[in-house]
Design a protein around this motif. Structure first.
Motif, PDB file in Angstrom:
ATOM      1  N   HIS A  98       0.716  -1.124  -0.109  1.00 31.59           N
ATOM      2  CA  HIS A  98       0.134   0.208   0.201  1.00 31.59           C
ATOM      3  C   HIS A  98       0.553   1.115   0.225  1.00 31.59           C
ATOM      4  O   HIS A  98       0.444   2.369  -0.648  1.00 31.59           O
ATOM      5  CB  HIS A  98      -1.279   0.126   1.157  1.00 31.59           C
ATOM      6  CG  HIS A  98      -1.783   1.404   1.121  1.00 31.59           C
ATOM      7  ND1 HIS A  98      -2.818   1.657   0.579  1.00 31.59           N
ATOM      8  CD2 HIS A  98      -1.267   2.333   2.049  1.00 31.59           C
ATOM      9  CE1 HIS A  98      -3.276   2.541   0.914  1.00 31.59           C
ATOM     10  NE2 HIS A  98      -2.863   3.120   1.454  1.00 31.59           N
ATOM     11  N   ILE A  99       2.344   1.227   1.082  1.00 32.94           N
ATOM     12  CA  ILE A  99       2.937   2.417   0.895  1.00 32.94           C
ATOM     13  C   ILE A  99       3.469   2.607   0.093  1.00 32.94           C
ATOM     14  O   ILE A  99       3.626   3.544  -0.895  1.00 32.94           O
ATOM     15  CB  ILE A  99       3.955   2.520   2.168  1.00 32.94           C
ATOM     16  CG1 ILE A  99       2.744   2.399   3.521  1.00 32.94           C
ATOM     17  CG2 ILE A  99       4.573   3.040   1.859  1.00 32.94           C
ATOM     18  CD1 ILE A  99       4.140   1.931   4.274  1.00 32.94           C
ATOM     19  N   VAL A 100       3.973   1.151  -0.940  1.00 33.97           N
ATOM     20  CA  VAL A 100       4.607   1.601  -2.232  1.00 33.97           C
ATOM     21  C   VAL A 100       3.940   1.642  -3.488  1.00 33.97           C
ATOM     22  O   VAL A 100       4.200   2.804  -4.141  1.00 33.97           O
ATOM     23  CB  VAL A 100       5.305   0.416  -2.542  1.00 33.97           C
ATOM     24  CG1 VAL A 100       5.883   0.388  -4.063  1.00 33.97           C
ATOM     25  CG2 VAL A 100       6.662   0.018  -1.649  1.00 33.97           C
ATOM     26  N   SER A 101       2.585   1.642  -3.362  1.00 32.52           N
ATOM     27  CA  SER A 101       1.795   2.433  -4.589  1.00 32.52           C
ATOM     28  C   SER A 101       1.027   3.779  -4.369  1.00 32.52           C
ATOM     29  O   SER A 101       0.526   4.404  -5.195  1.00 32.52           O
ATOM     30  CB  SER A 101       0.521   1.523  -4.027  1.00 32.52           C
ATOM     31  OG  SER A 101       0.471  -0.035  -4.688  1.00 32.52           O
ATOM     32  N   ASN A 102       0.967   4.295  -2.781  1.00 30.55           N
ATOM     33  CA  ASN A 102       1.077   5.622  -2.764  1.00 30.55           C
ATOM     34  C   ASN A 102       1.119   6.436  -2.058  1.00 30.55           C
ATOM     35  O   ASN A 102       1.385   8.010  -2.447  1.00 30.55           O
ATOM     36  CB  ASN A 102      -0.574   4.706  -1.868  1.00 30.55           C
ATOM     37  CG  ASN A 102      -1.556   4.586  -2.011  1.00 30.55           C
ATOM     38  OD1 ASN A 102      -2.784   5.005  -2.764  1.00 30.55           O
ATOM     39  ND2 ASN A 102      -2.260   2.880  -1.406  1.00 30.55           N
ATOM     40  N   LEU A 103       2.305   6.221  -2.155  1.00 34.44           N
ATOM     41  CA  LEU A 103       3.306   7.340  -1.770  1.00 34.44           C
ATOM     42  C   LEU A 103       4.409   8.158  -2.601  1.00 34.44           C
ATOM     43  O   LEU A 103       4.483   7.394  -3.332  1.00 34.44           O
ATOM     44  CB  LEU A 103       4.756   6.974  -0.393  1.00 34.44           C
ATOM     45  CG  LEU A 103       4.059   6.890   0.551  1.00 34.44           C
ATOM     46  CD1 LEU A 103       5.274   6.661   1.654  1.00 34.44           C
ATOM     47  CD2 LEU A 103       3.332   7.748   1.392  1.00 34.44           C
ATOM     48  N   PRO A 104       3.853   9.710  -2.909  1.00 30.10           N
ATOM     49  CA  PRO A 104       4.681  11.065  -4.397  1.00 30.10           C
ATOM     50  C   PRO A 104       6.409   9.888  -4.114  1.00 30.10           C
ATOM     51  O   PRO A 104       6.870   9.793  -5.111  1.00 30.10           O
ATOM     52  CB  PRO A 104       5.150  11.246  -3.792  1.00 30.10           C
ATOM     53  CG  PRO A 104       3.500  11.928  -2.498  1.00 30.10           C
ATOM     54  CD  PRO A 104       3.566   9.995  -2.157  1.00 30.10           C
ATOM     55  N   VAL A 105       7.319   9.523  -3.262  1.00 28.05           N
ATOM     56  CA  VAL A 105       8.374   9.091  -3.397  1.00 28.05           C
ATOM     57  C   VAL A 105       8.935   7.502  -3.977  1.00 28.05           C
ATOM     58  O   VAL A 105       9.341   7.795  -4.535  1.00 28.05           O
ATOM     59  CB  VAL A 105       9.036   8.595  -1.617  1.00 28.05           C
ATOM     60  CG1 VAL A 105       8.605   7.861  -1.521  1.00 28.05           C
ATOM     61  CG2 VAL A 105      10.678   8.871  -2.375  1.00 28.05           C
ATOM     62  N   PHE A 106       7.331   7.290  -4.485  1.00 23.40           N
ATOM     63  CA  PHE A 106       7.327   5.579  -5.175  1.00 23.40           C
ATOM     64  C   PHE A 106       7.127   6.522  -6.389  1.00 23.40           C
ATOM     65  O   PHE A 106       6.426   4.787  -7.626  1.00 23.40           O
ATOM     66  CB  PHE A 106       6.711   4.669  -4.542  1.00 23.40           C
ATOM     67  CG  PHE A 106       7.370   4.262  -2.923  1.00 23.40           C
ATOM     68  CD1 PHE A 106       8.571   3.770  -3.167  1.00 23.40           C
ATOM     69  CD2 PHE A 106       7.342   4.673  -1.968  1.00 23.40           C
ATOM     70  CE1 PHE A 106       9.670   3.199  -2.305  1.00 23.40           C
ATOM     71  CE2 PHE A 106       8.431   4.072  -0.594  1.00 23.40           C
ATOM     72  CZ  PHE A 106       8.894   3.393  -0.842  1.00 23.40           C
ATOM     73  N   ALA A 107       6.646   7.605  -6.874  1.00 21.19           N
ATOM     74  CA  ALA A 107       5.741   8.092  -8.069  1.00 21.19           C
ATOM     75  C   ALA A 107       6.923   7.213  -9.725  1.00 21.19           C
ATOM     76  O   ALA A 107       8.313   7.913  -8.951  1.00 21.19           O
ATOM     77  CB  ALA A 107       5.763   9.640  -8.008  1.00 21.19           C
ATOM     78  N   GLY A 108       6.411   6.736 -10.110  1.00 22.33           N
ATOM     79  CA  GLY A 108       7.405   6.067 -11.343  1.00 22.33           C
ATOM     80  C   GLY A 108       8.122   4.678 -10.691  1.00 22.33           C
ATOM     81  O   GLY A 108       8.521   4.186 -11.849  1.00 22.33           O
TER      82      GLY A 108
END
Length: 95
Positions: free
Chosen positions: A35-45
């Protein structure tokens, strides 16, 4: 030495390491990391399909002799100082 990792993978390694501290990763912890990887901006892209392989790679490093030290070295080498607080917050979130 293990292959260098990206800053996003470093954050995943932090979360996986925190989750594995009790030697067991629950489904709830794995779902939370996803969930964190899908939603936090730091993981964009970041390709969500790489999450499981990154978590497995981290687990593989952790299972070796001096694995925690190796993971911490990988994270330190990949994480810019501007993301240290983010790494801490993600570790707390998983804990």
């Amino acid at each position: 030495m293990a292959q260098a990792i990206s800053h996003q993978e470093a954050l995943i390694y932090v979360m996986v390491t925190m989750s594995a501290v009790d030697r067991a990763m629950s489904d709830q912890e794995l779902q939370r990391i996803g969930h964190i990887v899908s939603n936090l901006p730091v993981f964009a892209g970041y390709d969500d399909g790489k999450l499981v392989p990154a978590a497995q790679a981290c687990g593989s490093v952790l299972s070796k002799d001096k694995g925690l030290d190796k993971v911490l070295d990988l994270v330190a080498g990949a994480l810019p100082p501007s993301l240290s607080e983010t790494a801490y917050a993600l570790a707390v979130e998983v804990a």
